[in-house]
Design a protein around this motif. Structure first.
Motif, PDB file in Angstrom:
ATOM      1  N   VAL A 316       0.854  -1.192   0.000  1.00 41.95           N
ATOM      2  CA  VAL A 316       0.000   0.000   0.000  1.00 41.95           C
ATOM      3  C   VAL A 316       0.886   1.237   0.000  1.00 41.95           C
ATOM      4  N   GLU A 317       0.721   2.059  -0.995  1.00 42.86           N
ATOM      5  CA  GLU A 317       1.477   3.312  -1.092  1.00 42.86           C
ATOM      6  C   GLU A 317       0.615   4.466  -0.578  1.00 42.86           C
ATOM      7  N   ALA A 318       1.240   5.388   0.129  1.00 45.55           N
ATOM      8  CA  ALA A 318       0.569   6.568   0.684  1.00 45.55           C
ATOM      9  C   ALA A 318      -0.678   6.193   1.489  1.00 45.55           C
ATOM     10  N   PRO A 319      -0.533   5.302   2.503  1.00 44.66           N
ATOM     11  CA  PRO A 319      -1.707   4.857   3.267  1.00 44.66           C
ATOM     12  C   PRO A 319      -2.407   6.007   3.983  1.00 44.66           C
ATOM     13  N   PHE A 320      -3.710   5.878   4.139  1.00 48.40           N
ATOM     14  CA  PHE A 320      -4.570   6.837   4.841  1.00 48.40           C
ATOM     15  C   PHE A 320      -4.620   8.200   4.168  1.00 48.40           C
ATOM     16  N   SER A 321      -4.276   8.253   2.899  1.00 47.42           N
ATOM     17  CA  SER A 321      -4.320   9.526   2.179  1.00 47.42           C
ATOM     18  C   SER A 321      -5.239   9.393   0.973  1.00 47.42           C
ATOM     19  N   PRO A 322      -5.667  10.498   0.395  1.00 48.34           N
ATOM     20  CA  PRO A 322      -6.516  10.419  -0.800  1.00 48.34           C
ATOM     21  C   PRO A 322      -5.848   9.714  -1.975  1.00 48.34           C
ATOM     22  N   SER A 323      -4.513   9.670  -1.977  1.00 48.87           N
ATOM     23  CA  SER A 323      -3.804   9.037  -3.086  1.00 48.87           C
ATOM     24  C   SER A 323      -3.355   7.607  -2.764  1.00 48.87           C
ATOM     25  N   ALA A 324      -3.887   7.025  -1.679  1.00 51.12           N
ATOM     26  CA  ALA A 324      -3.512   5.661  -1.294  1.00 51.12           C
ATOM     27  C   ALA A 324      -3.844   4.686  -2.423  1.00 51.12           C
ATOM     28  N   ALA A 330       4.524  -4.314  -8.148  1.00 54.61           N
ATOM     29  CA  ALA A 330       5.300  -4.980  -7.101  1.00 54.61           C
ATOM     30  C   ALA A 330       4.616  -6.269  -6.643  1.00 54.61           C
ATOM     31  N   ILE A 331       3.291  -6.248  -6.564  1.00 53.22           N
ATOM     32  CA  ILE A 331       2.546  -7.462  -6.188  1.00 53.22           C
ATOM     33  C   ILE A 331       2.805  -8.567  -7.203  1.00 53.22           C
ATOM     34  N   GLU A 332       2.729  -8.224  -8.481  1.00 54.11           N
ATOM     35  CA  GLU A 332       2.920  -9.219  -9.527  1.00 54.11           C
ATOM     36  C   GLU A 332       4.331  -9.786  -9.496  1.00 54.11           C
ATOM     37  N   GLU A 333       5.329  -8.941  -9.325  1.00 52.35           N
ATOM     38  CA  GLU A 333       6.712  -9.417  -9.296  1.00 52.35           C
ATOM     39  C   GLU A 333       6.955 -10.292  -8.064  1.00 52.35           C
ATOM     40  N   THR A 334       6.386  -9.907  -6.937  1.00 57.53           N
ATOM     41  CA  THR A 334       6.529 -10.710  -5.719  1.00 57.53           C
ATOM     42  C   THR A 334       5.928 -12.096  -5.902  1.00 57.53           C
ATOM     43  N   ALA A 374      -7.720  -7.104   5.339  1.00 57.10           N
ATOM     44  CA  ALA A 374      -8.543  -6.117   6.055  1.00 57.10           C
ATOM     45  C   ALA A 374      -7.733  -4.872   6.411  1.00 57.10           C
ATOM     46  N   ASP A 375      -6.487  -5.060   6.832  1.00 58.69           N
ATOM     47  CA  ASP A 375      -5.637  -3.906   7.130  1.00 58.69           C
ATOM     48  C   ASP A 375      -5.352  -3.094   5.873  1.00 58.69           C
ATOM     49  N   ALA A 376      -5.136  -3.783   4.759  1.00 57.90           N
ATOM     50  CA  ALA A 376      -4.917  -3.066   3.496  1.00 57.90           C
ATOM     51  C   ALA A 376      -6.150  -2.238   3.141  1.00 57.90           C
ATOM     52  N   PHE A 377      -7.337  -2.791   3.347  1.00 62.35           N
ATOM     53  CA  PHE A 377      -8.567  -2.029   3.113  1.00 62.35           C
ATOM     54  C   PHE A 377      -8.572  -0.746   3.944  1.00 62.35           C
ATOM     55  N   VAL A 378      -8.265  -0.867   5.224  1.00 58.45           N
ATOM     56  CA  VAL A 378      -8.254   0.298   6.118  1.00 58.45           C
ATOM     57  C   VAL A 378      -7.267   1.338   5.610  1.00 58.45           C
ATOM     58  N   MET A 379      -6.069   0.896   5.220  1.00 56.11           N
ATOM     59  CA  MET A 379      -5.027   1.802   4.755  1.00 56.11           C
ATOM     60  C   MET A 379      -5.395   2.469   3.436  1.00 56.11           C
ATOM     61  N   LEU A 380      -6.248   1.792   2.654  1.00 54.00           N
ATOM     62  CA  LEU A 380      -6.698   2.338   1.369  1.00 54.00           C
ATOM     63  C   LEU A 380      -7.981   3.155   1.489  1.00 54.00           C
ATOM     64  N   GLY A 381      -8.560   3.181   2.691  1.00 55.20           N
ATOM     65  CA  GLY A 381      -9.808   3.914   2.880  1.00 55.20           C
ATOM     66  C   GLY A 381     -11.022   3.186   2.330  1.00 55.20           C
ATOM     67  N   VAL A 382     -10.983   1.872   2.381  1.00 52.62           N
ATOM     68  CA  VAL A 382     -12.084   1.038   1.875  1.00 52.62           C
ATOM     69  C   VAL A 382     -12.687   0.271   3.040  1.00 52.62           C
ATOM     70  N   ARG A 383     -13.989   0.310   3.169  1.00 46.82           N
ATOM     71  CA  ARG A 383     -14.668  -0.349   4.276  1.00 46.82           C
ATOM     72  C   ARG A 383     -14.899  -1.822   3.962  1.00 46.82           C
ATOM     73  N   TYR A 384     -14.434  -2.713   4.846  1.00 46.55           N
ATOM     74  CA  TYR A 384     -14.602  -4.161   4.674  1.00 46.55           C
ATOM     75  C   TYR A 384     -16.093  -4.492   4.561  1.00 46.55           C
ATOM     76  N   GLY A 385     -16.447  -5.218   3.503  1.00 47.77           N
ATOM     77  CA  GLY A 385     -17.828  -5.621   3.285  1.00 47.77           C
ATOM     78  C   GLY A 385     -18.614  -4.689   2.380  1.00 47.77           C
ATOM     79  N   SER A 386     -18.047  -3.528   2.064  1.00 48.34           N
ATOM     80  CA  SER A 386     -18.713  -2.586   1.169  1.00 48.34           C
ATOM     81  C   SER A 386     -18.598  -3.069  -0.266  1.00 48.34           C
ATOM     82  N   PRO A 387     -19.437  -2.558  -1.188  1.00 43.73           N
ATOM     83  CA  PRO A 387     -19.285  -2.941  -2.604  1.00 43.73           C
ATOM     84  C   PRO A 387     -17.888  -2.691  -3.136  1.00 43.73           C
ATOM     85  N   ALA A 388     -17.262  -1.591  -2.702  1.00 40.83           N
ATOM     86  CA  ALA A 388     -15.899  -1.297  -3.171  1.00 40.83           C
ATOM     87  C   ALA A 388     -14.911  -2.357  -2.692  1.00 40.83           C
TER      88      ALA A 388
END
Length: 600
Positions: A316-324, A330-334, A374-388
């Protein structure tokens, strides 16, 4: 900067993964552990130059907890200990006889001794009261023999063997199914087992229609009354075999007994057997009747699970920010490097039994998944269980799966396909659902591994990685008390903070991150939708516990299980707080206990 931000993480490393030999500490730091594992796994490469290259690549893979191999790999790779690097195996009870039972017990004991968990299909054992013609006695039934396994596991633990869990599976049409369902109501019974009922499509149809359901067992005898015989696929047989009907029950009443026990005692879980076999990539040579102890890997007899998870919080880049955002490149290479890593593990591992080595090297199964969702969702500003979140969960798993399959195809070009590969593989239901480009490459080059992706519980390795949310489970609470089992069956309690919450507090002294959600406010529907969004991209299965509060109505539990089946899930496990199973997670201060990780 200290790698461990939580005392519990250092404790987990020191207790479970730090290498000691003959009283001497070998791994002075976690970096030493990563280096030891990287060197050992790279040892499967052919030349010294290749080994040197992949040692560095594998170290970078493990560094800062970007990729978390299964615990047995971290604990055993590169050590002098004769242990398996596979977390779990499914075993075989070859025949319904005393010899078959005790041969299976011996094999299970050897596997548990080396640190591997074991799963069994106990349906092959005749029901209680059935005549044993050779001796003129009657059978005591599968549950009685499960107690022998349970005692064996307890004794092995007392000798200092590594902890290995066990899974017991029984078919929904076995005559002893009701005894099996209620077996763990006694808090002293079968404490080293997880138990699951293998459910068929026909049973779910009978539940829907409120029909009678026959309880049956295979027979070699002909019957004067054809109505006493039905045909069922049983054990490893591909074709249905004749089974004698012992009695009938109401399907819906049996279904409710399963759910009532899960509601009150957290077990049994449910496995959807026809879905498992319909979507098995090795459909042409395997009949699967059991899973590993946590349910994320359905396996044939002597099959093994070789697990690893990417830690999404580290991408997660720039967590808790509008640009998160997630770093998809990097995920694909890993994932590409991790695929090679897990494939190499197959070649360097010890195996308790030669037949387990034959199965592992013949299929080259791996199970790469994710943790920290779930932590990645929080850091990205996405609510667990939401359509997003549902959309993002599917996108993540699709990316992980496609990268794994593509890497496995490339490995096949370099190192060869798995030995059990046949052209029939290309016609499997799961393969036919893959992206067209992957299917074309697969047809041209073959593939290195028969299976590729799973979601494991990752309970302990997620604690190691500074308490990221485990697997695809929601966050339990921002901070809470965690009970950790140590030597001699004792536990110690740590006050811990969730990883995303820790990160938030570094810049924000008060409150919770935006879009924060934890288990208190989630519905079972949210759990199911996240699991359902990811399952289509996973050729193995998912370990997921749907946590519900104490006051959750029993009537709604029926809907939870039915929806899990309708979503195409391969299994379902529900936990409601109860006095039998206890708890390893406990809310701080005066809050009540409302969560348990029964499969840790």
């Amino acid at each position: 900067m200290n790698t461990f931000k939580e005392p519990i993480s250092n404790n987990v490393w020191d207790l479970k993964y730090r290498y000691r030999f003959q009283g001497h500490i070998i791994d002075q730091t976690i970096e030493d552990t990563w280096r030891r594992v990287a060197v050992a796994v790279a040892g499967a490469e052919k030349t010294q130059d290749e080994q040197a290259y992949w040692q560095k690549a594998f170290y970078r893979l493990l560094e800062d907890f970007q990729f978390l191999p299964g615990g047995r790999i971290l604990a055993g790779a590169g050590t002098e200990h004769a242990v398996t690097l596979f977390n779990c195996f499914v075993m075989d009870i070859a025949e319904d006889s005393l010899k078959g039972i005790f041969d299976a017990l011996r094999e299970g004991a050897l596997t548990l001794q080396q640190g591997g968990g074991v799963g069994y299909d106990f349906s092959v054992l005749r029901p209680k009261g059935a005549l044993v013609k050779k001796t003129g006695t009657t059978s005591s039934g599968p549950v009685s023999f499960m107690r022998i396994w349970d005692t064996t596991c307890k004794i092995l633990l007392a000798t200092g063997a590594r902890r290995g869990a066990m899974m017991a599976v029984l078919r929904c049409d076995h005559p002893d199914i009701e005894e099996f369902i209620s077996a763990k109501e006694d808090p002293l019974e079968l404490r080293h087992f997880n138990v699951s009922v293998m459910v068929t499509d026909a049973f779910m149809e009978a539940v829907r229609d409120d029909a009678d359901w026959p309880l049956v067992f295979p027979t070699k005898e002909s019957s004067k009354n054809p109505q006493d015989i039905v045909y069922r696929q049983w054990g490893s047989a591909f074709k249905p075999v004749p089974c004698r009907i012992y009695r009938h029950v109401k399907a819906r009443e049996l279904w409710h007994k399963i759910i009532r026990s899960a509601y009150q005692y957290a077990e049994p879980g449910v496995l959807f057997g026809d879905t498992i076999n319909r979507m098995n990539t090795l459909w042409y040579r395997e009949r699967i009747n059991a899973t590993n102890p946590c349910g994320e890997i359905p396996l044939p007899p002597y099959g093994a699970c070789n697990l690893g998870s990417i830690n999404l919080t580290q991408f997660v880049e720039a967590p808790f920010s509008p640009s998160a955002k997630l770093n998809w490149i990097a995920i694909e290479e890993t994932i590409r490097v991790a695929t090679r890593f897990q494939d190499n593990v197959i070649d360097i591992s010890h195996y308790p039994l030669p037949v387990q080595r034959e199965q592992a090297t013949g299929t080259r199964r791996i199970g790469i998944g994710v943790t920290g969702l779930a932590d990645a969702f929080v850091m990205l500003g996405v609510r667990y269980g939401s359509p997003a979140s549902i959309e993002l969960a599917a996108k993540i798993m699709k990316k992980v799966a496609e990268a794994t399959w593509q890497a496995s195809i490339e490995l096949a070009s370099e190192k060869g396909t798995f030995p059990f590969f046949q052209e029939d593989y290309l016609r499997g239901n799961f393969v036919l659902g893959l992206d067209e480009q992957i299917r074309r490459s697969l047809a041209q080059h073959g593939i290195r591994n028969s299976h590729h992706n799973t979601i494991a519980p990752t309970g302990t390795i997620s604690l190691l990685a500074n308490n990221v949310s485990n697997g695809i489970e929601p966050v339990f609470k921002a901070d809470y008390d965690r009970h950790v089992r140590v030597q001699d069956e004792k536990t110690i309690v740590f006050h811990v903070k969730d990883y995303a919450f820790q990160l938030w507090q570094q810049k924000n002294k008060n409150g919770l991150p935006p879009e924060w959600v934890d288990t208190d406010s989630l519905t079972p529907e949210a759990h199911l939708q996240i699991q359902g969004a990811m399952q289509p991209f996973i050729d193995n299965a998912i370990s997921k516990t749907i946590n519900i509060p104490r006051d959750f109505p029993f009537e709604k539990m029926v809907d939870v299980y039915s929806k899990a089946y309708a979503l195409g899930l391969k299994g379902c496990t529900v936990f409601r707080p109860n006095p039998v199973t206890g708890s390893v997670l406990e809310a701080s201060k005066s809050d009540s206990v409302d969560h348990c990780c029964p499969f840790e």
